[in-house]
Design a protein around this motif. Sequence first.
Motif, PDB file in Angstrom:
ATOM      1  N   GLU A  88      -8.715   2.338   8.495  1.00  0.00           N
ATOM      2  CA  GLU A  88      -8.788   2.940   7.173  1.00  0.00           C
ATOM      3  C   GLU A  88      -8.019   2.092   6.163  1.00  0.00           C
ATOM      4  O   GLU A  88      -7.107   1.345   6.510  1.00  0.00           O
ATOM      5  N   THR A  89      -8.391   2.240   4.891  1.00  0.00           N
ATOM      6  CA  THR A  89      -7.714   1.519   3.815  1.00  0.00           C
ATOM      7  C   THR A  89      -6.698   2.447   3.158  1.00  0.00           C
ATOM      8  O   THR A  89      -6.977   3.617   2.932  1.00  0.00           O
ATOM      9  N   ILE A  90      -5.511   1.915   2.878  1.00  0.00           N
ATOM     10  CA  ILE A  90      -4.518   2.687   2.149  1.00  0.00           C
ATOM     11  C   ILE A  90      -4.454   2.136   0.733  1.00  0.00           C
ATOM     12  O   ILE A  90      -4.357   0.928   0.524  1.00  0.00           O
ATOM     13  N   TYR A  91      -4.569   3.015  -0.255  1.00  0.00           N
ATOM     14  CA  TYR A  91      -4.498   2.624  -1.662  1.00  0.00           C
ATOM     15  C   TYR A  91      -3.106   2.937  -2.192  1.00  0.00           C
ATOM     16  O   TYR A  91      -2.594   4.042  -2.021  1.00  0.00           O
ATOM     17  N   LEU A  92      -2.510   1.931  -2.814  1.00  0.00           N
ATOM     18  CA  LEU A  92      -1.192   2.065  -3.415  1.00  0.00           C
ATOM     19  C   LEU A  92      -1.325   1.937  -4.923  1.00  0.00           C
ATOM     20  O   LEU A  92      -1.959   1.005  -5.418  1.00  0.00           O
ATOM     21  N   VAL A  93      -0.724   2.872  -5.648  1.00  0.00           N
ATOM     22  CA  VAL A  93      -0.754   2.850  -7.113  1.00  0.00           C
ATOM     23  C   VAL A  93       0.687   2.775  -7.607  1.00  0.00           C
ATOM     24  O   VAL A  93       1.511   3.634  -7.279  1.00  0.00           O
ATOM     25  N   ARG A  94       0.993   1.736  -8.392  1.00  0.00           N
ATOM     26  CA  ARG A  94       2.358   1.512  -8.893  1.00  0.00           C
ATOM     27  C   ARG A  94       2.374   1.520 -10.412  1.00  0.00           C
ATOM     28  O   ARG A  94       1.370   1.239 -11.060  1.00  0.00           O
ATOM     29  N   ASP A  95       3.557   1.792 -10.945  1.00  0.00           N
ATOM     30  CA  ASP A  95       3.826   1.541 -12.355  1.00  0.00           C
ATOM     31  C   ASP A  95       4.558   0.209 -12.427  1.00  0.00           C
ATOM     32  O   ASP A  95       5.688   0.084 -11.945  1.00  0.00           O
ATOM     33  N   LEU A  96       3.930  -0.803 -13.026  1.00  0.00           N
ATOM     34  CA  LEU A  96       4.512  -2.143 -13.044  1.00  0.00           C
ATOM     35  C   LEU A  96       5.750  -2.233 -13.924  1.00  0.00           C
ATOM     36  O   LEU A  96       6.578  -3.131 -13.740  1.00  0.00           O
ATOM     37  N   LEU A  97       5.900  -1.356 -14.886  1.00  0.00           N
ATOM     38  CA  LEU A  97       7.030  -1.445 -15.814  1.00  0.00           C
ATOM     39  C   LEU A  97       8.325  -0.941 -15.177  1.00  0.00           C
ATOM     40  O   LEU A  97       9.406  -1.405 -15.518  1.00  0.00           O
ATOM     41  N   THR A  98       8.232   0.028 -14.286  1.00  0.00           N
ATOM     42  CA  THR A  98       9.422   0.534 -13.598  1.00  0.00           C
ATOM     43  C   THR A  98       9.476   0.108 -12.136  1.00  0.00           C
ATOM     44  O   THR A  98      10.509   0.265 -11.486  1.00  0.00           O
ATOM     45  N   GLY A  99       8.350  -0.406 -11.624  1.00  0.00           N
ATOM     46  CA  GLY A  99       8.294  -0.787 -10.217  1.00  0.00           C
ATOM     47  C   GLY A  99       8.146   0.391  -9.277  1.00  0.00           C
ATOM     48  O   GLY A  99       8.236   0.223  -8.054  1.00  0.00           O
ATOM     49  N   ARG A 100       7.879   1.586  -9.804  1.00  0.00           N
ATOM     50  CA  ARG A 100       7.820   2.808  -8.990  1.00  0.00           C
ATOM     51  C   ARG A 100       6.448   2.971  -8.356  1.00  0.00           C
ATOM     52  O   ARG A 100       5.411   2.810  -9.002  1.00  0.00           O
ATOM     53  N   LEU A 101       6.454   3.285  -7.057  1.00  0.00           N
ATOM     54  CA  LEU A 101       5.224   3.638  -6.365  1.00  0.00           C
ATOM     55  C   LEU A 101       4.855   5.066  -6.728  1.00  0.00           C
ATOM     56  O   LEU A 101       5.634   5.995  -6.502  1.00  0.00           O
ATOM     57  N   LEU A 102       3.675   5.265  -7.314  1.00  0.00           N
ATOM     58  CA  LEU A 102       3.281   6.583  -7.801  1.00  0.00           C
ATOM     59  C   LEU A 102       2.543   7.403  -6.762  1.00  0.00           C
ATOM     60  O   LEU A 102       2.733   8.617  -6.671  1.00  0.00           O
TER      61      LEU A 102
END
Length: 357
Positions: free
Chosen positions: A172-186
């Motif tokens: 399976e594929t895991i999708y990661l969504v981040r905020d590049l300005l804070t570096g936080r994984l959402l």
Amino acid sequence: MRTKRVFAQVIKRIFHPELEYCLECSCRLERCCTISHRTVITLSEVVELTHCGYRCPQASCPGRERLYRSAHADTLALPGFTFGLDVVLLAGQLRLGQHQTVDEIHQRLLQRLAPLQQSISRREILFLFETYTALLRSGTEVAYDQEWRDAARLNSGLLLSIDGIQPDKGNETIYLVRDLLTGRLLTAENVTSSTKEAIKRVLAPVVALGLPILGVISDAQESQLQAVAELWPGTPHQICQFHAMREAGRLIYVLDHRIKTDLRIRMQQKTHEYRQDLSRRMPQVQAEEATQLAILDEYAATVLGTLNLDSTAPFEYGGLAMEEGLQQLHSSLERLEKRGPMRPRLPRSGSNASRRL
């Protein structure tokens, strides 16, 4: 006593933000700091990375304090981790997807890391699995982090990075969504398909945050482009430059790899045998000839080093670098030959092979 880890076959890389201009005033960004300098072990390579942070140089710009990061550097490994994100994902997939034991996962990862001359402990496997489960839970925790939400509002919104990672083919594929300005994984989520509707479900926790979206960076997958267009109409959506350049250079990269492998196979064994012959003859000759043999041995060792030059996607080709290195060695040997006879001579097969590249 704890021994220092030795990193073989390490590749040095410097990462810069994918964005080159300020989102507020469109002024060209300037480097302001080094976010991190560390070594990361992935399933395919060992990378010594330098992650550079950039800011707007204009003192009057409202986004002056905003720190711009590299999305690609953030996707290699989690902050403070030596093992790459792909190793974390493989450990989680083997445990939850294939129900393997810790010992089975340990042996599997040891096999995958053996070509890189790296190893991993059993205790580290347990830690990576805990990290994997934490990633899966992260989507529900970010909504209650008031300190982070305040930081996001100071940045006027979120700059999203969407990255789908498949640890091994068939998994399976895991999708990661981040905020590049804070570096936080959402958010992070396992999906069995990459359709537009599946991507929209992955992005649903981000939509629920209710924060403005300044822009999105992803690869060129059609379902991602469609999902972003429907969820945030009119939001700037940039294709990741690294993915675009990697695909643009893939055909040449593959061809160069084949030529490099063929040349290495043809030359490596002969050069090893030549060095062994020099080593056997060295104790039996006079001092002057021994010096000459030692010089030839250095040349042969340099040939072996040249044959092991690696490629780095998208546009650093190991085969071309190998060709250039062998040509330089050939020219150097020719200059030595003009100074006077030198026996034994290094086989000319290396230079002839390089001409046929």
